[in-house]
Structures are given as structure tokens and as C-alpha cells.
Design an enzyme around this catalytic site. Sequence first.
Site, PDB file in Angstrom:
ATOM      1  N   ASP A  93       0.872  -1.262  -0.076  1.00  0.00           N
ATOM      2  CA  ASP A  93      -0.146   0.034  -0.112  1.00  0.00           C
ATOM      3  C   ASP A  93       0.774   1.265   0.014  1.00  0.00           C
ATOM      4  O   ASP A  93       2.023   1.304   0.596  1.00  0.00           O
ATOM      5  CB  ASP A  93      -1.138   0.005   1.170  1.00  0.00           C
ATOM      6  CG  ASP A  93      -1.763   1.168   1.147  1.00  0.00           C
ATOM      7  OD1 ASP A  93      -2.481   1.397   0.184  1.00  0.00           O
ATOM      8  OD2 ASP A  93      -2.013   1.902   2.103  1.00  0.00           O
ATOM      9  N   GLU A 152       0.564   5.772   0.488  1.00  0.00           N
ATOM     10  CA  GLU A 152      -0.122   6.987   0.746  1.00  0.00           C
ATOM     11  C   GLU A 152       0.675   8.120  -0.172  1.00  0.00           C
ATOM     12  O   GLU A 152       1.913   8.217  -0.313  1.00  0.00           O
ATOM     13  CB  GLU A 152       0.006   7.447   2.326  1.00  0.00           C
ATOM     14  CG  GLU A 152      -0.578   6.283   3.222  1.00  0.00           C
ATOM     15  CD  GLU A 152      -2.113   6.096   2.888  1.00  0.00           C
ATOM     16  OE1 GLU A 152      -2.662   7.021   2.370  1.00  0.00           O
ATOM     17  OE2 GLU A 152      -2.519   4.916   3.357  1.00  0.00           O
ATOM     18  N   GLU A 193      -7.407  17.160   1.476  1.00  0.00           N
ATOM     19  CA  GLU A 193      -8.070  16.165   1.419  1.00  0.00           C
ATOM     20  C   GLU A 193      -7.257  14.974   1.565  1.00  0.00           C
ATOM     21  O   GLU A 193      -7.678  13.992   2.496  1.00  0.00           O
ATOM     22  CB  GLU A 193      -8.770  15.815   0.096  1.00  0.00           C
ATOM     23  CG  GLU A 193      -9.850  16.937  -0.225  1.00  0.00           C
ATOM     24  CD  GLU A 193      -9.177  18.158  -0.789  1.00  0.00           C
ATOM     25  OE1 GLU A 193      -7.878  18.253  -0.952  1.00  0.00           O
ATOM     26  OE2 GLU A 193      -9.835  18.988  -1.219  1.00  0.00           O
ATOM     27  N   HIS A 196      -4.705  10.458   5.587  1.00  0.00           N
ATOM     28  CA  HIS A 196      -3.500   9.826   6.513  1.00  0.00           C
ATOM     29  C   HIS A 196      -2.783  10.432   7.542  1.00  0.00           C
ATOM     30  O   HIS A 196      -2.110   9.826   8.303  1.00  0.00           O
ATOM     31  CB  HIS A 196      -2.680   9.538   5.308  1.00  0.00           C
ATOM     32  CG  HIS A 196      -1.987  10.620   4.418  1.00  0.00           C
ATOM     33  ND1 HIS A 196      -1.656  11.747   5.029  1.00  0.00           N
ATOM     34  CD2 HIS A 196      -2.088  10.726   3.068  1.00  0.00           C
ATOM     35  CE1 HIS A 196      -1.136  12.337   3.822  1.00  0.00           C
ATOM     36  NE2 HIS A 196      -1.571  11.970   2.637  1.00  0.00           N
ATOM     37  N   ASP A 250      -2.398  -0.490   6.731  1.00  0.00           N
ATOM     38  CA  ASP A 250      -3.231  -1.115   5.815  1.00  0.00           C
ATOM     39  C   ASP A 250      -2.926  -2.426   5.017  1.00  0.00           C
ATOM     40  O   ASP A 250      -3.717  -3.174   4.686  1.00  0.00           O
ATOM     41  CB  ASP A 250      -3.655   0.248   4.826  1.00  0.00           C
ATOM     42  CG  ASP A 250      -4.480   1.280   5.358  1.00  0.00           C
ATOM     43  OD1 ASP A 250      -5.076   1.200   6.659  1.00  0.00           O
ATOM     44  OD2 ASP A 250      -4.933   2.394   4.531  1.00  0.00           O
TER      45      ASP A 250
END
Length: 236
Positions: free
Chosen positions: A7, A9, A52, A57, A158
Site C-alpha cells: 500500500d 500513501e 483532502e 492519512h 493497511d
Amino acid sequence: MRQIVLDTETTGLETRDGHRIIEIGCVEMIDRKMTGNNYHQYLQPDRLIDEEALAVHGITPEFLSDKPRFNEVARDFLEYIQGAELIIHNAPFDIGFLNYELSLLGPDWGNIESRCKITDSLVMAREMYPGQRNSLDALCKRLDINNSHRELHGALLDSEILGDVYLGMTGGQVTMTLETSNTRKNTEEEDEGGEAGILSAASLKLRVVRANDDELAAHNARMEAIEKAAGKPVWH
């Protein structure tokens, strides 16, 4: 079989707007078992983070100010994932960002698809649960996986959760085979060119628990009640 649950971010949603990766999290599984050999890296993006994205995160520019840039960790990261099957929820997003980062380093770095097999767990979930919500949170609820500690998104967290979700979606248990010292010995002999031995019932040493008189009486009474209610049962 080496699999890596991955994953990322990012600073925003679109690479065409120059957004960058700020966190990579990977969890290694070998033969469907998590090994603990994980990869986790925060990155300095050299750009602002969209409000946003920050709300999702919680990773701030101040926190990232002393972190390495992607070009400083790219070689180690690629060596870590080389040849593995990557399991990613909504893979086009993360692969798109990783390939964008590689493109900034130059054409010789290639792309992720040439190094790894890609499995999109979101596509899997949509096929398994059509017409239902298939976010990570929704899948955790459906598969009874505890994600109460997930207040904000995080790449490593995650990935750990997705690893549990993937195992749940694909059957959870690796195998139903009973393995004993005899079966391991027979497998080793077969690998060396010998014939596999036959597993005997005696070698399993299974404990036998027999019903007592009260349990047998209760069982017989239940069978008689079923017979009276349903007529002659099939076991007669």
C-alpha cells in the site's frame, strides 16, 4: 510462493498533477504465512500535500521534512519486491504512482509490472461480492477482521489489514493436510527419488472420545423424536 501485500500513501490523487508518494508499506507472506520481513518507508515529496489527502492519512510536511526521497530508496525497494506477487487493493492507483516515481528517475528503471505479478484484491472482492461495498473497512466487517485500531490510513497498517483480508477471501487456511513426522519423512524420500510411503492410521495417534451412557440415551431419544415427527428416516 512469495507474496507482498503493498500500500502507499500520497500527496494527492493524480500523478498528472505532480502528486508524489509519501509512504510505502509492504508485508511479506511466504506460503500464505506472514514472515515479519516487512518494508516500510516514509518519503519526502518536495511538494505540498492536499488537504483532502492529509485528512485521510494525517502525514504532515513537517513530519516528512527529514525523510529520504524516492531516488534514495528506489534500489532497495525494487530489490525487496523483485519477483514477488504484489497484492494491492485498487492496484492501478498504487502501481500508477510507483511507475510515475520510477519514470522520474529515467527510462532505465522500467516499471513495476516487469518485475512483479500484480493481483488486485479490489477486483477479487467485486467478483466475490457483486453489488456490495468492497472498501477495506467493509471487507473487514464482512470477514470479521478487527480493524478498530485503524483511525487514519497508513501504508504499513493497511497492508497488514489487507493481508488478513486477502487470506480470508482466499480461504484462510493454507491446507487441510495432516502433517506428521512420517509425512515429512516420506516427502523427503520422494524428493530424493524414492517412493512416497503410505501414512498409516496408527501413526496419527488420534485420541478417541466415546459417548457415555447418558449421551447415548439422549442421542437415541432425539432419533426417536425425529422419527415420530418425520416418519421413517433415511438411515433406516
